[in-house]
Each structure stands twice: as C-alpha cells, then as structure tokens.
Scaffold this active site. Structure first.
Site, PDB file in Angstrom:
ATOM      1  N   ASP A 169      47.734  19.338  27.795  1.00 38.98           N
ATOM      2  CA  ASP A 169      46.974  19.030  26.578  1.00 38.98           C
ATOM      3  C   ASP A 169      45.527  19.508  26.684  1.00 38.98           C
ATOM      4  O   ASP A 169      44.592  18.825  26.255  1.00 38.98           O
ATOM      5  CB  ASP A 169      47.007  17.536  26.249  1.00 38.98           C
ATOM      6  CG  ASP A 169      46.594  17.259  24.799  1.00 38.98           C
ATOM      7  OD1 ASP A 169      46.742  18.174  23.954  1.00 38.98           O
ATOM      8  OD2 ASP A 169      46.109  16.142  24.508  1.00 38.98           O
TER       9      ASP A 169
ATOM     10  N   LEU B 240      62.496  23.892  38.479  1.00 39.66           N
ATOM     11  CA  LEU B 240      63.690  23.712  39.295  1.00 39.66           C
ATOM     12  C   LEU B 240      64.934  23.448  38.459  1.00 39.66           C
ATOM     13  O   LEU B 240      66.014  23.935  38.766  1.00 39.66           O
ATOM     14  CB  LEU B 240      63.508  22.553  40.276  1.00 39.66           C
ATOM     15  CG  LEU B 240      62.891  22.852  41.633  1.00 39.66           C
ATOM     16  CD1 LEU B 240      62.857  21.595  42.477  1.00 39.66           C
ATOM     17  CD2 LEU B 240      63.668  23.944  42.343  1.00 39.66           C
ATOM     18  N   GLY B 241      64.789  22.625  37.417  1.00 37.01           N
ATOM     19  CA  GLY B 241      65.934  22.324  36.568  1.00 37.01           C
ATOM     20  C   GLY B 241      66.682  21.073  36.957  1.00 37.01           C
ATOM     21  O   GLY B 241      67.913  20.994  36.818  1.00 37.01           O
TER      22      GLY B 241
ATOM     23  N   GLY C 191      39.338  11.944  15.418  1.00 38.70           N
ATOM     24  CA  GLY C 191      38.269  12.941  15.401  1.00 38.70           C
ATOM     25  C   GLY C 191      37.569  13.107  16.736  1.00 38.70           C
ATOM     26  O   GLY C 191      36.849  14.075  16.955  1.00 38.70           O
ATOM     27  N   ASN C 192      37.797  12.143  17.660  1.00 41.20           N
ATOM     28  CA  ASN C 192      37.197  12.233  18.982  1.00 41.20           C
ATOM     29  C   ASN C 192      38.064  12.995  19.975  1.00 41.20           C
ATOM     30  O   ASN C 192      37.625  13.282  21.088  1.00 41.20           O
ATOM     31  CB  ASN C 192      36.923  10.828  19.538  1.00 41.20           C
ATOM     32  CG  ASN C 192      35.791  10.122  18.836  1.00 41.20           C
ATOM     33  OD1 ASN C 192      36.025   9.320  17.938  1.00 41.20           O
ATOM     34  ND2 ASN C 192      34.562  10.415  19.220  1.00 41.20           N
ATOM     35  N   SER C 193      39.297  13.315  19.613  1.00 43.23           N
ATOM     36  CA  SER C 193      40.168  14.057  20.518  1.00 43.23           C
ATOM     37  C   SER C 193      39.528  15.396  20.877  1.00 43.23           C
ATOM     38  O   SER C 193      39.067  16.126  19.997  1.00 43.23           O
ATOM     39  CB  SER C 193      41.530  14.300  19.878  1.00 43.23           C
ATOM     40  OG  SER C 193      42.380  13.207  20.047  1.00 43.23           O
TER      41      SER C 193
ATOM     42  N   HIS D 199      46.393  19.757  21.493  1.00 44.46           N
ATOM     43  CA  HIS D 199      46.972  19.314  20.220  1.00 44.46           C
ATOM     44  C   HIS D 199      45.993  19.449  19.060  1.00 44.46           C
ATOM     45  O   HIS D 199      46.405  19.504  17.905  1.00 44.46           O
ATOM     46  CB  HIS D 199      47.490  17.871  20.329  1.00 44.46           C
ATOM     47  CG  HIS D 199      46.415  16.831  20.393  1.00 44.46           C
ATOM     48  ND1 HIS D 199      45.884  16.362  21.581  1.00 44.46           N
ATOM     49  CD2 HIS D 199      45.766  16.150  19.417  1.00 44.46           C
ATOM     50  CE1 HIS D 199      44.966  15.447  21.327  1.00 44.46           C
ATOM     51  NE2 HIS D 199      44.874  15.304  20.020  1.00 44.46           N
TER      52      HIS D 199
END
Length: 309
Positions: free
Chosen positions: A89, A216-217, A163-165, A59
């Site tokens: 992520d 698979l759905g 800001g640490n992400s 992100h």
C-alpha cells in the site's frame, strides 16, 4: 501571579511538541487530487526527496489518470505515479513543479507503545489536518486489497479520516515513521511503517517503478506440534500447509497438503506471514531448503521460488 500547575505545565509541553512537529512537517505534506475515469478521489502525500518525489498510499492513486498536488503555502503542481505497490500500500509520485523541502525519514523500529506521535494530512479544502496521540500497538497486520498482509503496522489513537490517507505519521522529533492509512475505517489510526523493508520498497518504486517479489504457491496456518514432535524438532509449532497451487514452485518441489513447515532457508517458520516475509526479490530463482514435519519424520524439500506476477 499564581504558579502554573503541574498538569498545566505538562499540557503546555505536549502542545509545544505537537506545534513544533506540525510546523516542521506540514509544509511538506500535499493534498492529492486524483481523477479516476469519471470519478475523483483524494488523499495526502509527503515530499521525500529534493528532486520532487512524494510518498503516498497505493490505494489513494489506484487507477489514477490524472494527479495534482496542492501544498499549504498555496502552491500546486501536476504529478504522475512513478510506481505503485498495492501489496505494501505504498506509491511514489513525481511532481511536475517545485516542491517544499522533503520530510526527515525516521525508523519505526525504534517506536515504543505509549510514545507520542502526530498524524498530519492535507485533505482537499482544508489547510492541513493534524491529530496527535500515542502509539497504542505495534506489529499489527493489515490485509490489503490484494489479499496479502502488511506486517509491522503501527496502531495509534490519533484519529484519521480518508483524506489523511497517504499522509505522515511523525514522532516527537518531527521524523516520518509511518504512512497513514484510513482504509480500516474512520477514526482508527493505522500507519504503514517506515523501516528497512519499506525503505527498500520505496527505493525500488522510485528508481524502477515496481517491486519484484518471489512466490511459492502454498497457503497454511500456524498449528501446535505434539509434545513428542516438539521435542524432536526443537519447536512447539509450525505452519501446516492447507493448499498447494497446481503448477506452483511448491508443487514442483513435492510439498504436500498436511506438511508442517518448520523452516525455510534456515529461518524458522510459524505463520504464513513468515513465508511471505522470505519472498523477497533475492529469493527469485534461488534454491532454498524447506524443512517440514511429515508423517512423523523430518523431511527437507528443495524449493525454487518464482517471480510473483
């Protein structure tokens, strides 16, 4: 001279550990400046290979048209996104310039609740950001923007800000055991674990730029089984299918709404996360037996997962 109290000794040992981890890890953590169309974003990233690959949160670099890195020693370099996987992520960058030595990767599977951890980031405008705390929870689940769930998320009381992400969650031996994420809100410490599953994702991103997954759905929820059913199938719960997507592999196999999935490819199924965990690259195009409880009987359904697009 008065003798140091036990509390002071403990605090001093704690401080020494945090300082040692900081000195070992922080030089390898970069501030990430991202340009997205007419806007800018920021986060952190860590050097993970000697040939200038860095790891960050997907992100942080979502939609990036330009990426630049800045390290605490004053060096900087442009970078580009090698691969990004919103479902975990995680994203891998490559720096177009020299980088510090890589961090040492650990294994989050060895973490225990109560263990000391240190969260390190490098928000723009700051010479590194360090918070310390303990592992307060393991095995948490974190929904992503894609709607899928990241398993085995680490929860700590080491406060984070946006800001640490993409920064490092390190153990007391200065090994990287997680990638910090602040998407859950200010002050809540969550990290995507470094473990066998995420290492495979990182390697796929680094070498091919993408992660292949099966599909698979079906959608469902954990439900208890009646005592009579539980005694027959050897489990007290399963995942009841609440929807089957038209045209999906599950639909083609004859799976039905109301079926209670008990196992897939021989592995017990209790939750949608269990199904998601089985949908790895190796499952694409492979015939798998899915055992369900249907109308008071055990039924084997043969499914053939397709690649998730």
């Amino acid at each position: 001279m008065s003798e140091m109290s036990p509390d002071a000794k403990a605090l001093d040992a704690y401080s020494r550990t945090v300082m040692r981890v900081t000195q070992a890890v922080l030089p390898s953590v970069a501030a990430v400046d991202v340009r997205v169309r007419q806007a800018r974003g920021a986060g952190s990233a860590s050097v993970i290979t000697a040939d200038r690959h860095l790891l960050t949160s997907a992100h942080v670099v979502d939609g990036a048209t330009e990426v630049s890195l800045a390290f605490s020693d004053g060096t900087s370099a442009p970078a580009h996104v090698v691969g990004s996987d919103p479902l975990s992520d995680l994203a891998v960058l490559w720096a177009d310039g020299p980088t510090p030595p890589p961090v040492t990767l650990g294994d989050a599977a060895s973490l225990q609740v109560g263990q000391l951890v240190v969260a390190l980031g490098n928000p723009l405008g700051l010479a590194g950001s360090v918070t310390a705390g303990i592992v307060s929870g393991l095995g948490r689940s974190l929904p992503t923007r894609s709607g899928r769930v990241i398993d085995e998320v680490i929860q700590t009381d080491a406060a984070l800000n946006p800001g640490n992400s993409g920064g490092v969650l390190a153990d007391s031996a200065a090994r990287m055991v997680g990638v910090n994420t602040a998407v859950a809100g200010f002050g809540l410490g969550l990290a995507v674990p470094i473990n066998a599953n995420t290492l495979a994702i990182i390697e796929a991103l680094r070498t091919t730029g993408r992660v292949r997954r099966a599909w698979l759905g079906i959608a469902g929820a954990k439900v208890p089984l009646s005592p009579a059913a539980a005694s027959r199938v050897g489990s007290d719960a399963g995942m009841q299918i609440v929807s089957v997507i038209a045209g999906s592999p599950a639909s083609a196999s004859g799976a039905r709404v109301g079926d209670i999935v008990l196992s897939l490819d021989g592995v017990p199924i209790l939750t949608p996360t269990d199904v998601q965990r089985a949908m790895v690259e190796g499952a694409i195009g492979r015939r798998m037996e899915m055992t369900v409880w249907r109308n008071g009987a055990l039924v084997d359904v043969v499914v053939e997962p397709e690649e998730l697009q």
